[in-house]
Design an enzyme around this catalytic site. Structure first.
Site, short mmCIF file in Angstrom:
data_model
loop_
_atom_site.label_atom_id
_atom_site.label_comp_id
_atom_site.label_asym_id
_atom_site.label_seq_id
_atom_site.Cartn_x
_atom_site.Cartn_y
_atom_site.Cartn_z
N CYS A 1 3.92 11.45 3.90
CA CYS A 1 4.56 11.28 2.60
C CYS A 1 3.69 10.61 1.53
CB CYS A 1 5.91 10.58 2.70
SG CYS A 1 6.32 9.93 4.30
N ARG B 1 0.60 8.27 15.89
CA ARG B 1 1.44 7.08 15.98
C ARG B 1 1.20 6.44 17.34
NH1 ARG B 1 7.12 9.53 13.53
NH2 ARG B 1 6.21 10.16 11.54
N GLN C 1 3.39 17.49 12.28
CA GLN C 1 4.74 17.67 11.75
C GLN C 1 4.80 18.91 10.88
OE1 GLN C 1 5.01 13.76 9.73
NE2 GLN C 1 6.87 13.49 10.92
N ASP D 1 6.12 19.31 8.05
CA ASP D 1 6.66 18.38 7.08
C ASP D 1 6.83 19.04 5.71
OD1 ASP D 1 7.52 15.93 6.28
OD2 ASP D 1 5.57 14.94 6.39
N HIS E 1 8.23 17.80 1.51
CA HIS E 1 8.92 16.89 0.61
C HIS E 1 9.45 17.67 -0.57
CE1 HIS E 1 6.35 14.24 3.00
NE2 HIS E 1 7.42 13.47 2.97
N LYS F 1 20.85 10.93 5.95
CA LYS F 1 20.14 12.08 6.51
C LYS F 1 21.07 12.97 7.29
CE LYS F 1 18.93 9.89 10.89
NZ LYS F 1 17.92 9.72 11.92
N HIS G 1 12.63 14.06 2.51
CA HIS G 1 11.71 14.46 3.56
C HIS G 1 12.45 15.45 4.43
CE1 HIS G 1 9.53 10.51 3.16
NE2 HIS G 1 10.75 10.07 2.94
#
Length: 635
Positions: free
Chosen positions: A334, A363, A381, A383, A385, A465, A511
RNA sequence: GCCGGCGUAGCUCAAUUGGCAGAGCAGCUGACUUGUAAUCAGCAGGUUGCGGGUUCGAGUCCCAUCGUCGGCUCCA
């Protein structure tokens, strides 16, 4: 006399203070025999519990949806009694019913072994054979404390002390006494289809600072058949284990010398990943996304601003120093997307922005939680946005959800459930925005006709979420998609856009990861298909198998034509017998085996063996090619 | 990270009470020319995860460590 209303609407009269069992007896002796517990006004109670006022009554039998919880819980008590017999000094933690089974936590003088499971099982069978009644008693709190102190059960004492009620219920059967709300089956003979499955360590109350207890997991079902079915399911899950299939099909590995939780994609796995990613990218472009690439590391400023160094640091890898500055490897994408957003002034006319990236992040996960592809330390990911105005948020959310569902469908998953998490007590962002966001999420779920469970207050502090859980081929649920509002980062990075009024405004940011991570998704995909990937994903879609050298030229021609049609095709013209080569292709789960012998050669056809053993005998190659879905086109 | 189990050839697994590390498959070489889940023969393959210790002698026992498995915990 009091009235009891039965589920079918009928009303029976019993004497005040008569038990549920009496009532069942009155309805029918067969029912009384099958009865395990009762349900008064929707609350589960013991069969021998007295009924003192008119109410609705339901008799819980082995077939009732509530039954498993009751008899599994009773089974946990029976196991505890077996343990008490084997280890008189045992101290007891908690022993609840869980999905498909039960467990109980014990503090024991020695570590249990797998052989102990059999011993415990035997003891349990003895207890069951004795048909010991479960006796419920109400005692005062002081009495309960005294009782469990005498029994030397410190964990139980701790639980009792925390109870608000002054009246405590205890259950006993045989020598075992337990703090318990109930209800239970009438006696230990009421349920016998069980199996102990595993031993595990478990902290008292899940707290790693408290003592580690030994937990025994077991499973129990109302009937032998259901138990067997469940054990078969476990067996089936083992067969589908992606770690096993990953090795057998040469898809991926992790390597001790490199580091745990770091995934190597072998050529076969990489083929599948490439196909997934290509399809994913096409789908995103078609659905109005832009794709981006961002760096893997960034200076500490970024992570200080995002707040990650404050509350996520323990999951981040240590910084590396470059030219006197600290750089961190990214645990999330992000901040990078935000930096692109901030690279110039944005107008409301630019919004919504849908920015996606297959972003690889790292991570630090505790060593004990790593698990195949499902829990790793480095992963990619899928991912994105979405940055938009308040007016756009509702359409955007609906669109994301619709997009997600279409993606799942393409990969062969159709059973999907939504979980909506709302504002927790501690949260950032103003309440209006939260409400609007939750509304938008809610309406999107309704519009898509999804089943939805609401977790009130279960959202992260930075926004509400929706998570989607998908069900795989053998009925297991996996949490994959997450669509998450963020009221925090736009503030921290001071993201703005210029509105039609010429003023600066704060955009909404969402996200979302649809597949979650490519690694985890791949793991689930392998288990869903048991390694037999659908044709469009299979690393090798077809293998050409000439019977003997005499068909070698024809085989090469067939291979060439298929390759030119864009099919991933291999030729296996080794001098082994056809049976051997078929077996090999079968074990590799190749969807199509193109068998070419004298007959096919002469008639210019192909015979196709499918993975399920069926044959398409002497068909025209063009027809066969035309009829199969070799490539998934993004709808 | 914590508790417990496991770690032997590329893979799956053997190896009495501590007593010469072995088999099948895969690999390589050769023969066989094959009709739908294993053709035959030969060859090669190992510092028993890594490091210490006990012992005349350790795959086996002890300690430590790494990895892995089942859980706990975590998943801002």
């Amino acid at each position: 006399m009091i009235d009891l209303k039965l589920p079918d609407g009928k009303v029976i009269n019993i004497e005040k203070g008569a038990t549920v069992l009496d009532a069942a007896q009155k309805i029918g002796p067969g029912l009384a025999k099958a009865a395990l517990a009762g349900k008064i006004n929707g609350h589960l109670i013991d069969l021998r519990a007295p009924v003192n006022e008119s109410a609705s009554l339901e008799i819980v039998t082995g077939k009732s949806p509530e039954a498993p919880e009751v008899f599994r819980h009773s089974m946990a008590h029976i196991m505890a009694e077996a343990i008490l017999q084997l280890f008189p000094e045992a101290q007891f933690g908690i022993g609840p019913a869980i999905e498909n089974g039960f467990y109980y936590d014990f503090l024991l003088p020695r570590a249990l072994t797998t052989e102990d499971l059999e011993t415990v099982e035997e003891k349990m069978k003895e207890v069951i054979a004795k048909r010991l009644p479960f006796v419920r008693r109400e005692v005062s709190k002081e009495e309960a404390l005294k009782m469990f102190k005498e029994l030397n059960q410190p964990f139980k004492l701790e639980l009792i002390e925390e109870l608000e009620d002054q009246t405590i219920t205890v259950y006993s059967q045989g020598k075992f006494v337990d703090l318990c709300r109930g209800p239970h089956v009438p006696d230990s003979g009421a349920v016998k289809n069980f199996k102990l499955l595993s031993i595990a360590g478990a902290y008292w109350r899940g707290d790693e600072k408290r003592p580690m207890l030994q937990r025994i997991y077991g499973t129990a079902f109302a009937s032998k058949e259901e138990l067997k079915e469940h054990l078969d399911r476990l067996e089936e899950a083992k067969k589908r284990d992606h770690r096993k299939l990953g090795k057998e099909l040469d898809l991926f590995s992790t390597q001790e010398e490199v580091g745990p939780g770091l995934v190597f994609w072998h050529p076969n796995g990489a083929r599948i990943r490439h196909t997934i990613e290509t399809f994913w990218k096409e789908m995103h472009y078609k659905n109005g996304y832009e794709l981006m690439y961002t760096p893997h590391i960034g200076q500490s400023w970024l992570w200080e601003t995002s707040g990650h160094l404050d509350f996520y640091k323990e999951s981040m890898y240590s910084p590396m120093e470059i030219d006197g500055s600290d750089y961190f490897i990214k645990p999330m994408n992000c901040p990078f997307h935000i930096m692109i957003y901030k690279s110039k002034v944005r107008s409301y006319r630019d919004l919504p922005l849908r920015w996606a990236e297959l972003g690889t992040v790292y991570r630090y996960e505790k060593s004990g939680v790593l698990h195949g592809l499902l829990r790793v330390r480095g992963f990619t990911q899928d991912d994105a946005h979405i940055i938009c105005t308040p007016e756009q948020i509702e359409d955007e959310i609906r669109e994301v959800l619709r997009f997600s569902l279409s993606l799942w469908k393409a990969f062969g998953f159709s059973s999907i459930k939504a979980y909506l998490a709302t504002r927790p007590a501690k949260a950032v962002g103003d309440e209006n925005r939260w409400n609007q966001a939750i509304e938008a999420l809610n309406r999107a779920v309704v519009a898509e006709g999804l089943d939805c469970e609401v977790d009130d207050g279960g959202g992260a502090f930075y926004g509400p979420k929706i998570d989607l859980k998908i069900k795989d081929a053998i009925g297991r649920e996996w949490q994959m998609t997450t669509i998450q509002f963020d009221f925090n980062l736009p503030e921290r990075f001071d993201m703005t856009y210029v509105g039609s009024d010429g003023n600066r405004h704060r955009p909404y940011m969402v996200h979302r990861a649809l597949l979650g991570s490519i690694e985890r998704f791949f793991g689930v995909l392998i288990e869903h298909y048991g390694g037999a990937m659908p044709v469009w994903l299979a690393p090798v879609q077809a293998r050409v198998l000439p019977i003997s050298d005499r068909q070698a030229d024809y085989a090469r021609l067939v291979q060439k034509q298929m390759r030119e049609a864009g099919i991933r095709v291999e030729l296996d013209d080794r001098s082994d017998k056809i049976g051997y080569r078929v077996r090999q292709a079968q074990l590799e789960k190749v969807p199509f085996m193109i068998i070419l012998g004298e007959q096919e050669c002469e008639s210019s056809t192909v015979t196709v063996r499918l993975r399920n053993g069926d044959n398409l005998n002497q068909v025209k190659l063009e027809d066969f090619i035309r009829e199969q879905e070799w490539k998934k086109t993004s709808a």
